[in-house]
Design an enzyme around this catalytic site. Structure first.
Site, short mmCIF file in Angstrom:
data_model
loop_
_atom_site.label_atom_id
_atom_site.label_comp_id
_atom_site.label_asym_id
_atom_site.label_seq_id
_atom_site.Cartn_x
_atom_site.Cartn_y
_atom_site.Cartn_z
N GLU A 85 21.97 42.91 2.31
CA GLU A 85 22.78 41.72 2.58
C GLU A 85 23.71 41.37 1.41
OE1 GLU A 85 22.79 40.98 5.47
OE2 GLU A 85 20.83 40.72 6.39
N TYR A 126 21.13 12.80 3.91
CA TYR A 126 20.84 13.80 2.89
C TYR A 126 21.43 15.16 3.24
CZ TYR A 126 17.79 9.98 1.91
OH TYR A 126 17.33 8.71 1.67
#
Length: 220
Positions: free
Chosen positions: A70, A116
């Site tokens: 990746e 948040y």
């Protein structure tokens, strides 16, 4: 701590916080014009120095272990914005589940349910499905038209960046929680933060929301 110590400690943390089941996930940190990234198949919670690969900013393997497949995702984040100094890619359960759903909007797969999430992560677009390790994943991230600190990869997982590894892991944890709350409230008459509240949070915490990016020549 050195960047190597930071990377090993971050591997332990993502496992302890339940963000990296099994041997999944990969981490990297930028050190000048070099990238230190977990090696392919490296168990993040038990990494040793010999499990780390060194790449240049174009993704060329310079030293150490064979890099995670990746690596294009990591290189893409560093190329998007020099403020990104660490990248975390994990397959945490709630994030994967939301990545299997239709996105909430074009600019964010995850709705603004808590302040948040908006403050710490911001808009999180869903990138198209590609097989794991497909270099096109990196190109999708690099050229994504939305300002972002994180993204969901369709049917796959999440990728987050930060100014250091602690911030990148914090964002991965916050995104996982936001995805968990999204799933818990799915199908209910839930109350999302309104546009004015989201705009205020994004402004106060310099968080991306609803913003498109202008790709510089180096990022095209």
């Amino acid at each position: 701590m050195s960047t190597l110590d930071d990377l090993l400690a971050a591997g332990v943390r993502v496992v302890e916080e339940g963000l990296s089941p099994g041997s999944s996930g990969n981490l990297s940190v930028r050190a000048g014009d070099r990238i230190m990234i977990s090696g392919t198949g490296a168990p993040l919670g038990r990494m040793r120095p010999e499990n780390i690969a060194v790449l240049d900013l174009d993704g060329r393997h310079l030293d150490g272990a064979k890099p995670s497949k990746e690596w294009p995702l990591h290189v893409a984040f560093y190329r998007r914005d020099p403020r990104h100094q660490a990248v975390v890619h994990v397959h945490s359960p709630s994030a994967v589940a939301v990545a299997c759903l239709e996105p909430w909007s074009e600019h964010s797969a995850v709705p603004p349910l808590t302040p948040y999430f908006v403050m710490r992560v911001g808009q999180t677009p869903l990138l198209p499905y590609r097989r794991p390790g497909d270099p096109a994943l990196g190109e999708d991230l690099r050229t994504c038209p939305w300002e972002l600190r994180g993204a969901l990869l369709a049917n796959h997982g999440s990728v987050l960046a930060g100014t250091d590894l602690n911030e990148a892991v914090d964002r991965a944890a916050e995104l996982e929680e936001a995805c968990r709350i999204t799933l818990l409230t799915s199908g209910m008459p839930r109350r999302e933060l309104d546009a004015d509240a989201v705009a205020e949070l994004a402004r106060r915490w310099s968080s991306p929301w609803g913003e498109r990016t202008t790709l510089s020549p180096a990022r095209r």
